[in-house]
Write an enzyme that holds these catalytic residues in place. Structure first.
Site, PDB file in Angstrom:
ATOM      1  N   LYS A 134       0.699  -1.239   0.009  1.00  0.00           N
ATOM      2  CA  LYS A 134       0.117  -0.032   0.070  1.00  0.00           C
ATOM      3  C   LYS A 134       0.976   1.364  -0.121  1.00  0.00           C
ATOM      4  O   LYS A 134       0.324   2.234  -0.240  1.00  0.00           O
ATOM      5  CB  LYS A 134      -0.929  -0.121   1.235  1.00  0.00           C
ATOM      6  CG  LYS A 134      -1.893  -1.018   1.035  1.00  0.00           C
ATOM      7  CD  LYS A 134      -2.864  -1.144   2.352  1.00  0.00           C
ATOM      8  CE  LYS A 134      -4.081  -2.058   2.106  1.00  0.00           C
ATOM      9  NZ  LYS A 134      -3.719  -3.424   2.333  1.00  0.00           N
ATOM     10  N   LYS A 186      -8.581   2.371   5.401  1.00  0.00           N
ATOM     11  CA  LYS A 186      -8.296   0.978   5.464  1.00  0.00           C
ATOM     12  C   LYS A 186      -6.913   0.602   6.292  1.00  0.00           C
ATOM     13  O   LYS A 186      -6.302   1.835   6.052  1.00  0.00           O
ATOM     14  CB  LYS A 186      -8.350   0.353   4.180  1.00  0.00           C
ATOM     15  CG  LYS A 186      -7.464   0.899   3.178  1.00  0.00           C
ATOM     16  CD  LYS A 186      -7.505   0.089   1.818  1.00  0.00           C
ATOM     17  CE  LYS A 186      -6.873   0.972   0.692  1.00  0.00           C
ATOM     18  NZ  LYS A 186      -6.949   0.361  -0.683  1.00  0.00           N
ATOM     19  N   ARG A 195      -7.656  -6.842 -11.162  1.00  0.00           N
ATOM     20  CA  ARG A 195      -6.253  -7.688 -10.805  1.00  0.00           C
ATOM     21  C   ARG A 195      -5.427  -7.967 -11.829  1.00  0.00           C
ATOM     22  O   ARG A 195      -5.978  -8.897 -12.832  1.00  0.00           O
ATOM     23  CB  ARG A 195      -6.490  -8.925  -9.961  1.00  0.00           C
ATOM     24  CG  ARG A 195      -5.039  -9.870  -9.578  1.00  0.00           C
ATOM     25  CD  ARG A 195      -4.065  -8.949  -8.880  1.00  0.00           C
ATOM     26  NE  ARG A 195      -4.444  -8.319  -7.723  1.00  0.00           N
ATOM     27  CZ  ARG A 195      -4.552  -9.081  -6.667  1.00  0.00           C
ATOM     28  NH1 ARG A 195      -3.959 -10.313  -6.436  1.00  0.00           N
ATOM     29  NH2 ARG A 195      -4.631  -8.404  -5.464  1.00  0.00           N
ATOM     30  N   ARG A 216     -12.646  -8.171 -10.488  1.00  0.00           N
ATOM     31  CA  ARG A 216     -13.667  -8.697  -9.479  1.00  0.00           C
ATOM     32  C   ARG A 216     -14.718  -7.800  -9.315  1.00  0.00           C
ATOM     33  O   ARG A 216     -14.522  -6.500  -9.037  1.00  0.00           O
ATOM     34  CB  ARG A 216     -12.568  -8.724  -8.234  1.00  0.00           C
ATOM     35  CG  ARG A 216     -11.526  -9.772  -8.581  1.00  0.00           C
ATOM     36  CD  ARG A 216     -10.414  -9.522  -7.541  1.00  0.00           C
ATOM     37  NE  ARG A 216      -9.620  -8.265  -7.630  1.00  0.00           N
ATOM     38  CZ  ARG A 216      -8.584  -8.034  -6.785  1.00  0.00           C
ATOM     39  NH1 ARG A 216      -8.399  -8.805  -5.921  1.00  0.00           N
ATOM     40  NH2 ARG A 216      -8.347  -6.669  -6.925  1.00  0.00           N
ATOM     41  N   ARG A 246     -16.570  -4.353  -0.778  1.00  0.00           N
ATOM     42  CA  ARG A 246     -15.286  -4.915  -1.147  1.00  0.00           C
ATOM     43  C   ARG A 246     -15.415  -5.790  -2.368  1.00  0.00           C
ATOM     44  O   ARG A 246     -16.360  -6.527  -2.456  1.00  0.00           O
ATOM     45  CB  ARG A 246     -14.672  -5.515  -0.155  1.00  0.00           C
ATOM     46  CG  ARG A 246     -14.466  -4.666   1.068  1.00  0.00           C
ATOM     47  CD  ARG A 246     -14.241  -5.384   2.645  1.00  0.00           C
ATOM     48  NE  ARG A 246     -15.292  -6.252   2.912  1.00  0.00           N
ATOM     49  CZ  ARG A 246     -15.051  -7.023   4.042  1.00  0.00           C
ATOM     50  NH1 ARG A 246     -14.025  -7.242   4.727  1.00  0.00           N
ATOM     51  NH2 ARG A 246     -16.260  -7.835   4.366  1.00  0.00           N
ATOM     52  N   ASP A 254      -3.925  -3.849  -8.247  1.00  0.00           N
ATOM     53  CA  ASP A 254      -5.103  -3.513  -8.505  1.00  0.00           C
ATOM     54  C   ASP A 254      -5.438  -2.392  -9.232  1.00  0.00           C
ATOM     55  O   ASP A 254      -4.760  -1.158  -8.813  1.00  0.00           O
ATOM     56  CB  ASP A 254      -5.610  -3.577  -7.079  1.00  0.00           C
ATOM     57  CG  ASP A 254      -5.665  -5.165  -6.265  1.00  0.00           C
ATOM     58  OD1 ASP A 254      -5.504  -5.939  -7.031  1.00  0.00           O
ATOM     59  OD2 ASP A 254      -5.407  -5.174  -5.128  1.00  0.00           O
ATOM     60  N   GLU A 309      -3.275  -0.777  -5.426  1.00  0.00           N
ATOM     61  CA  GLU A 309      -2.359  -1.254  -4.719  1.00  0.00           C
ATOM     62  C   GLU A 309      -1.261  -2.079  -5.761  1.00  0.00           C
ATOM     63  O   GLU A 309      -1.744  -2.221  -6.679  1.00  0.00           O
ATOM     64  CB  GLU A 309      -3.010  -2.370  -3.873  1.00  0.00           C
ATOM     65  CG  GLU A 309      -3.814  -1.854  -2.735  1.00  0.00           C
ATOM     66  CD  GLU A 309      -4.233  -3.023  -1.825  1.00  0.00           C
ATOM     67  OE1 GLU A 309      -3.805  -4.108  -1.911  1.00  0.00           O
ATOM     68  OE2 GLU A 309      -5.352  -2.539  -0.930  1.00  0.00           O
ATOM     69  N   ASN A 345       0.600  -5.579  -5.105  1.00  0.00           N
ATOM     70  CA  ASN A 345       0.482  -6.834  -4.203  1.00  0.00           C
ATOM     71  C   ASN A 345       1.899  -7.608  -4.508  1.00  0.00           C
ATOM     72  O   ASN A 345       2.143  -7.963  -5.618  1.00  0.00           O
ATOM     73  CB  ASN A 345      -0.509  -7.668  -4.214  1.00  0.00           C
ATOM     74  CG  ASN A 345      -1.834  -6.936  -3.930  1.00  0.00           C
ATOM     75  OD1 ASN A 345      -2.182  -6.839  -2.759  1.00  0.00           O
ATOM     76  ND2 ASN A 345      -2.618  -6.228  -5.090  1.00  0.00           N
TER      77      ASN A 345
END
Length: 321
Positions: free
Chosen positions: A125, A160, A210, A224, A232, A272, A280, A282
């Site tokens: 993040k 978050k 993603r 997603r 979410r 993302d 993000e 990851n």
């Protein structure tokens, strides 16, 4: 090329082997005749300068009721491995960070994916801050006045935890939400870490994409879609996966960040993107391999192993079996 592969991951008996990306990587490694050794993060040890792990040889299968077998527990010197997959899930806490310090001690002899130094120093993040023009308006702070001012400016926001994962602790706050102060108190009282606050992107209802990058290059994607009663989009909280292609804007994002990731040892990364904004990056234990294979028939796991094997060759690590 037959390699000795160690996998640092969460307990294998708790995973969903039909969707788990780490398990897919293990199966693909096994199909290439690589040997597998599995251990838990808590079983890392340093003694007399050597990094050891207590774990098990692993055979990965794909059958319900018995997706793996392992041998007797043993202790191995991780120097003797060719590859270590750093794959346990966050939270990215001091326990996680400590494992990266320990794996640093072997990373000059063993290919660690992803590179533990940069996993530790560029968490997912915080890493997008390297590319502020690609990200939605973002604030990282414990200053309640700064958070309040951000909310007044952008009206709808997402709160978050800075080092959370999987959508845990993510809240969408509308302009008139009376829970704002209580949620800030909850975050700040439960942790000494800052909060990450972002402008809410309404088009998340159309999907949170993603995108998988292997050695800095985009190789696959899935979209997603959040459930009707959820903010979410994470699949394990009810998000629906669907096939996806990259837009021109998303390819440009990958072109910008890809060379940076590759040059910092981030072989397997999942980013993302919502409505053209990078939210993000990851690097700890990205997922999505199984879903992409199901939609596109594309074996990203093989692409990951191609990249790892190339890296082993180029770094002249030789512990082959």
């Amino acid at each position: 090329m037959k390699l000795n592969v160690a996998i640092q991951m969460d307990p294998i008996d708790t995973i969903n082997f039909q969707t788990d990306s780490t398990f897919a990587l293990a199966v693909a490694a096994q199909s290439r005749q690589h040997s597998l050794f599995y251990y838990l993060p808590g079983n890392l040890t340093v003694t007399t300068g050597k990094v050891m792990a207590r774990g098990w040889t692993l055979t990965a299968g794909e059958r319900i009721g018995g997706h793996f077998d392992h041998g007797q527990q043993e202790v191995r010197n991780l120097d003797e491995c060719d590859v270590i997959l750093l794959r346990q899930d966050p939270p990215f806490d001091m326990s996680y960070i400590t494992t990266t310090y320990l794996l640093d001690r072997v990373s000059d002899k063993v290919v660690v994916v992803n590179d533990p130094f940069w996993v530790r120093n560029q968490p997912e993040k915080l890493l997008p801050l390297q590319f502020p023009d690609l990200t939605p308006p973002t604030l990282i702070s414990r200053d309640t006045d700064a958070i309040s001012e951000f909310r007044e400016r952008y009206r709808e926001i997402v709160l978050k935890p800075l080092y959370g994962n999987g959508g845990s602790g993510v809240f969408v706050l509308r302009q008139d939400d009376l829970n704002f102060n209580a949620l800030c108190e909850m975050f700040l009282d439960s942790s000494r870490e800052p909060i990450i606050v972002q402008k809410y992107l309404p088009k998340v209802r159309d999907g949170d994409k993603r995108i998988i990058l292997v050695d800095g290059k985009p190789v696959g994607a899935l979209n997603r879609i959040p459930a009707a009663d959820e903010a979410r989009s994470n699949l394990h909280v009810g998000g629906r996966a669907e096939a996806a292609q990259l837009t021109t804007q998303e390819r440009e994002i990958c072109q910008r960040i890809g060379p940076f990731l590759a040059s910092h040892g981030q072989v397997f990364v999942g980013i993302d993107v919502i409505d053209g904004w990078l939210t993000e990056i990851n690097v700890t234990s990205p997922t999505g391999l199984v879903e992409i294979a199901r939609f596109d028939g594309l074996s990203v796991t093989d692409l990951v192993w191609d990249a790892i094997e190339t890296k082993v060759r180029s770094e002249s690590v030789d512990h082959t079996v």
